[in-house]
Scaffold this motif. Structure first.
Motif, PDB file in Angstrom:
ATOM      1  N   SER A 225       0.818  -1.208   0.000  1.00 48.16           N
ATOM      2  CA  SER A 225       0.000   0.000   0.000  1.00 48.16           C
ATOM      3  C   SER A 225       0.853   1.260   0.000  1.00 48.16           C
ATOM      4  O   SER A 225       0.344   2.352  -0.240  1.00 48.16           O
ATOM      5  CB  SER A 225      -0.959   0.002   1.195  1.00 48.16           C
ATOM      6  N   SER A 226       2.154   1.131   0.252  1.00 52.91           N
ATOM      7  CA  SER A 226       3.067   2.255   0.050  1.00 52.91           C
ATOM      8  C   SER A 226       3.500   2.322  -1.404  1.00 52.91           C
ATOM      9  O   SER A 226       3.547   3.389  -2.017  1.00 52.91           O
ATOM     10  CB  SER A 226       4.295   2.110   0.959  1.00 52.91           C
ATOM     11  N   TYR A 229      -0.076   2.919  -3.498  1.00 54.55           N
ATOM     12  CA  TYR A 229      -1.074   3.576  -2.654  1.00 54.55           C
ATOM     13  C   TYR A 229      -2.322   3.990  -3.418  1.00 54.55           C
ATOM     14  O   TYR A 229      -3.454   3.715  -2.995  1.00 54.55           O
ATOM     15  CB  TYR A 229      -0.456   4.804  -1.968  1.00 54.55           C
ATOM     16  N   CYS A 233      -5.515   1.780  -2.099  1.00 53.96           N
ATOM     17  CA  CYS A 233      -6.110   2.472  -0.950  1.00 53.96           C
ATOM     18  C   CYS A 233      -7.251   3.371  -1.424  1.00 53.96           C
ATOM     19  O   CYS A 233      -7.150   3.996  -2.478  1.00 53.96           O
ATOM     20  CB  CYS A 233      -5.058   3.318  -0.232  1.00 53.96           C
ATOM     21  N   PRO A 234      -8.341   3.423  -0.681  1.00 51.66           N
ATOM     22  CA  PRO A 234      -8.565   2.824   0.635  1.00 51.66           C
ATOM     23  C   PRO A 234      -9.192   1.435   0.588  1.00 51.66           C
ATOM     24  O   PRO A 234      -9.706   0.951   1.587  1.00 51.66           O
ATOM     25  CB  PRO A 234      -9.554   3.812   1.267  1.00 51.66           C
ATOM     26  N   CYS A 237      -5.899  -1.370   1.462  1.00 53.48           N
ATOM     27  CA  CYS A 237      -4.669  -0.916   2.101  1.00 53.48           C
ATOM     28  C   CYS A 237      -4.262  -1.939   3.160  1.00 53.48           C
ATOM     29  O   CYS A 237      -5.124  -2.557   3.794  1.00 53.48           O
ATOM     30  CB  CYS A 237      -4.913   0.415   2.821  1.00 53.48           C
ATOM     31  N   ASP A 238      -2.964  -2.083   3.363  1.00 53.13           N
ATOM     32  CA  ASP A 238      -2.511  -2.894   4.482  1.00 53.13           C
ATOM     33  C   ASP A 238      -2.507  -1.994   5.718  1.00 53.13           C
ATOM     34  O   ASP A 238      -1.491  -1.443   6.113  1.00 53.13           O
ATOM     35  CB  ASP A 238      -1.107  -3.449   4.216  1.00 53.13           C
ATOM     36  N   PHE A 239      -3.687  -1.839   6.319  1.00 54.29           N
ATOM     37  CA  PHE A 239      -3.823  -0.945   7.460  1.00 54.29           C
ATOM     38  C   PHE A 239      -2.994  -1.430   8.644  1.00 54.29           C
ATOM     39  O   PHE A 239      -2.581  -0.659   9.498  1.00 54.29           O
ATOM     40  CB  PHE A 239      -5.303  -0.839   7.868  1.00 54.29           C
ATOM     41  N   ASP A 290      -6.049  -8.693   6.383  1.00 53.39           N
ATOM     42  CA  ASP A 290      -5.068  -7.652   6.684  1.00 53.39           C
ATOM     43  C   ASP A 290      -4.197  -7.954   7.897  1.00 53.39           C
ATOM     44  O   ASP A 290      -3.157  -7.326   8.076  1.00 53.39           O
ATOM     45  CB  ASP A 290      -5.796  -6.320   6.899  1.00 53.39           C
TER      46      ASP A 290
END
Length: 502
Positions: A225-226, A229, A233-234, A237-239, A290
């Motif tokens: 997700s970086s 992104y 996201c959203p 995302c790997d929250f 996740d």
């Protein structure tokens, strides 16, 4: 981690377990019982409704047709097949890999009680792994998504008609994603166990690929997700992110499945060396696409309980702590129970938590039973039978034992959701409406108060809110949208209770 305090006003500790079971039973509407095998059959059938690509001759959800037959062509690769994870038409690799892992674990632990449905469950796994093999065919690259989510979510059209962007997204050494790559390695390794005796050459191929993908994930660390992104996201995302900035739970999860599949010492040593990633606290009862913390602890604890791996003792301690944190009547800030008895965690699509955590309870209960162990929770002793009772209460709630007397599985029972947030289900089929729907053509169907024209049999939706209320309305997607990662762990539960109904 030491379990939370188990003091409960007015109840002696020795009677606490009895009280918990009584509380569960008293909150359950009385009915004759459930046909768990019928629910299992339908829960597996759901995956055929989620298929992407060229459909096979034995396709049973007949209102679906071939779709996304050019996926991957823009990148010069074949990425047809796989699953749409929910009610949209994007193929997200992260939840698809987790779904495949949990389908495999369901078969590994509960396949013996699936009866004639076992062959269909195995087909569901293979539909996922065939795609994951395509997505990992190029060394040092994992294709992790097909379809632009913003373009897709701006339209309401059947997968058979898609004219939205089918952009291909990948991770590589310059754009790492050890979270999604670690989960992909776990899925391939777990599935290799499923096919070990059924198709040995395919099993070896899966395991070899899992080894390669894991090595890539471990060498080039970073959150996808970086790197991606704006694409993921959203939505996915790997929250959960990196643990302390250096390690992700999916790497340990992948290593755990590779150790189980290969028995190679290197993976055991990797697990022991990196066990600190599983810090307890707020993550002790997290498990889903996740966050793998509770799942890692339960999976690895089996070896401790079988007396084979004392060096994994800390994982069993964490697994015990996980169990203590989710039992009803015990205070924990991240786990609640609705007035009707449904487990509830904050965030969207609550049923994903219900099915995943209940799966872990039953799996761990079985491991405990085989070793004649219990879980010490302070002054309470949680037996395997208590864990199964808590999990069964959740399954029964899903199937209709709830204040609304509503089954949250489409097609099961006399009352179930008819307006689920799902494009293919909510629009007339190709057979009924041969001309294509373009981007906005389906809006009137989305907003219609009428029922969906196509039953997505076996789909389990996101479920009611904390007060047991459910709108049965397409716009309320967090409650009315089904997902593959809700159903995958539920299959193991339904299989177990079909042979242990009481």
């Amino acid at each position: 981690m030491a379990p939370k305090s188990l003091a409960f006003s007015g109840i002696a500790p020795s009677n606490f377990a009895v009280f918990l079971v009584a509380m569960l039973l008293c909150s359950r509407p009385i009915r004759a019982g459930h046909d768990y095998h019928d629910a299992l059959r339908k829960g597996i059938l759901f995956f055929e409704g989620q298929r992407s690509g060229k459909l096979p001759p034995d396709q049973r959800i007949r209102w679906r047709r071939d779709s996304a037959l050019r996926d991957g062509s823009s990148a010069g690769v074949d990425l047809t097949g796989g699953y749409y994870d929910a009610g949209d038409n994007v193929k997200f690799g992260f939840p698809m890999a987790f779904t495949t892992t949990m389908l495999s674990w369901s078969i590994i632990d509960f396949g013996k009680t699936m009866g004639p449905e076992l062959k269909n469950a195995v087909k569901a796994v293979r539909w996922g792994t065939d795609y994951l093999l395509k997505a990992t065919a190029i060394p040092g690259v994992v294709f992790v998504q097909v379809g632009d989510a913003y373009s897709d979510h701006n339209c309401w059209e059947r997968p058979e008609d898609m004219d939205t962007l089918r952009t291909v997204y990948k991770i590589d050494k310059a754009h790492p994603g050890s979270d999604v790559a670690g989960e992909t390695a776990a899925a391939l390794a777990a599935a290799s166990i499923v096919f070990r005796k059924r198709d040995p050459s395919y099993s070896r191929r899966l395991l070899d690929r899992a080894v390669r993908v894991f090595a890539f994930a471990n060498k080039y660390r970073g959150a996808y997700s970086s790197s991606l992104y704006h694409a993921v996201c959203p939505f996915y995302c790997d929250f959960n992110g990196y643990q302390g900035g250096w390690m992700q739970d999916e790497l340990l999860w992948g290593a755990a499945w590779l150790h189980k599949a290969s028995r190679r010492r290197a993976y055991r040593e990797y697990i022991v060396k990196n066990e600190v990633v599983l810090r307890a606290g707020d993550t002790i009862n997290e498990f889903g696409w996740d966050n793998k913390h509770a799942g890692i602890n339960v999976l690895i604890s089996k070896e401790v309980l079988m007396g084979k791996a004392e060096y994994f003792e800390s994982f069993k301690q964490n697994a015990d702590g996980f169990i203590c944190s989710i039992l009803p009547g015990i205070s924990h800030p991240q786990v609640q129970y609705s007035p009707g008895g449904l487990m509830f965690k904050t965030g969207g699509s609550n049923m994903q938590h219900v099915t995943s955590l209940s799966f872990l309870m039953v799996a761990y209960a079985n491991y405990l039973s085989h070793s004649r162990k219990v879980v010490p929770c302070g002054e309470l002793t949680a037996s395997p039978s208590l864990l199964r009772q808590v999990a069964k209460r959740q399954v029964d709630y899903i199937l209709g034992d709830n204040p609304l007397r509503l089954s949250y599985m489409v097609g099961y029972g006399p009352r179930f959701p008819h307006r689920i947030h799902h494009r293919g289900s909510s629009l007339p089929s190709v057979a009924a409406h041969p001309s294509p729907f373009r981007c906005k053509d389906g809006t009137s169907y989305f907003l219609s108060p009428g029922p969906n024209p196509n039953l997505l049999v076996g789909a389990v939706v996101g479920g009611p809110n904390i007060t047991d209320a459910f709108p049965d309305s397409r716009p309320f997607f967090q409650q009315s949208e089904p997902t593959t990662y809700i159903n995958a762990p539920l299959l193991g539960l339904l299989s177990f209770f079909s042979s242990h109904p009481s």
